[in-house]
Design an enzyme around this catalytic site. Structure first.
Site, PDB file in Angstrom:
ATOM      1  CG  LEU A  12       5.850   1.973  -1.094  1.00  0.00           C
ATOM      2  CD1 LEU A  12       4.701   3.043  -0.935  1.00  0.00           C
ATOM      3  CD2 LEU A  12       6.064   1.693   0.396  1.00  0.00           C
ATOM      4  CG  ASP A  13       5.996  -4.866  -0.600  1.00  0.00           C
ATOM      5  OD1 ASP A  13       7.119  -4.766  -1.435  1.00  0.00           O
ATOM      6  OD2 ASP A  13       5.788  -5.349   0.376  1.00  0.00           O
ATOM      7  CE1 TYR A  14      -0.029  -4.403  -9.176  1.00  0.00           C
ATOM      8  CE2 TYR A  14      -1.013  -5.973  -7.734  1.00  0.00           C
ATOM      9  CZ  TYR A  14      -0.805  -5.188  -8.904  1.00  0.00           C
ATOM     10  OH  TYR A  14      -1.953  -5.330  -9.731  1.00  0.00           O
TER      11      TYR A  14
ATOM     12  CB  THR B 162       2.431  -1.755  -0.015  1.00  0.00           C
ATOM     13  OG1 THR B 162       2.898  -2.976   0.734  1.00  0.00           O
ATOM     14  CG2 THR B 162       2.835  -0.533   1.311  1.00  0.00           C
TER      15      THR B 162
END
Length: 283
Positions: free
Chosen positions: A109-111, A113
């Protein structure tokens, strides 16, 4: 005459079974010459060994198979989805340190998100859920800048043209409009890097907030950000039926305290019917 030696399995599977790395990463470790079998360096990907009858070492340390562990973490925002970070930022390792076994995230997951992130030491499990052919659905609650209308939602449903190709059909449901912003629920079946944020930029609806609420039917319901739990027996059985993993259910399993797996709905890329305000407000 001694009994015949049992047939072996591929080295990358032994490394994955030990919770050291995914199958793909294990192949890199082998070709780099970091793995030995009975004292000899093995660099061929087809090399086989028996996890109990052969001595397998990685960087001089004996590889021992662990019991498989399957967990779900509610990843907070501002945390990287790796087990370490050269910049010294918080990583999911800080939140999974109490999980037994050397687990690693299933995908990323993105930083910025938050939401559902599975973790395991079962390489087959991770690989199956991430394989494009499996098309494991991922559901997000998305907040974008601007007021999206039915035409905009339909575009996201059909697919958005990005620099690496058009996205696959998605399921989009309008949740609400609020102060010049749009909240929606989006289900995709791809795993491209920064895909949803890039979809927003390409259609001039920049993503302001993003949270994954479900991955392959597993939710973080009841989990506060930064906490984790083991997958229940029912969840593992559902995943096994849908994706073929885990290949063997853990002995004893984790008791079910409440239903955690949402029924798998038929995938419809054109669904955009608004929900009532009371039921639509994300938690």
């Amino acid at each position: 005459m001694p009994p015949p030696k049992p047939p072996g399995v591929r080295l990358q599977k032994i490394l994955a079974r030990a919770g050291i790395a995914s199958r793909r990463h294990a192949e890199e470790l082998i070709t780099a010459g970091r793995v030995r079998v009975n004292g000899r360096v093995a660099t061929e990907l087809g090399t086989r060994a028996h996890p109990r009858h052969d001595r397998v070492e990685l960087d001089g340390k004996v590889v021992i198979a662990e019991d498989f562990v399957y967990a779900v973490l509610h990843k907070p925002r501002g945390v990287v989805s790796t087990m370490s970070d050269p910049e010294g930022r918080l990583s999911v390792r800080d939140y999974l340190k109490d999980v037994p076994g050397r687990v690693y995230p299933v995908g990323r997951l993105d930083y910025a998100t938050s939401g559902v992130l599975l973790a395991t030491n079962d390489g087959d499990f991770a690989e199956a859920l991430l394989h494009p052919r499996r098309a494991a659905p991922k559901t997000y609650v998305v907040k974008v800048s601007g007021l999206m209308n039915e035409k905009d939602l339909a575009l996201w449903s059909r697919g958005v043209d990005l620099e690496d190709g058009k996205t696959l059909p998605a399921r989009v449901t309008l949740l609400r409009h609020e102060d010049g912003k749009t909240w929606l629920e989006l289900t995709i079946q791809e795993g491209r890097n920064q895909q949803i944020r890039r979809m927003g930029e390409a259609t001039r609806f920049p993503v302001m907030r993003l949270s994954r609420t479900s991955f392959a039917g597993i939710t973080s319901e009841g989990l506060r950000p930064g906490t984790w739990r083991r997958l229940t027996t029912t969840e593992l059985q559902t995943l096994q039926k849908a994706y073929g993993v885990p290949k063997n259910l853990p002995v004893g399993g984790t008791p079910d305290t409440e239903p955690k797996v949402r029924p798998r709905r038929a995938f419809s890329p054109t669904s955009s019917r608004p929900k009532s305000p009371a039921s639509a407000r994300p938690k």
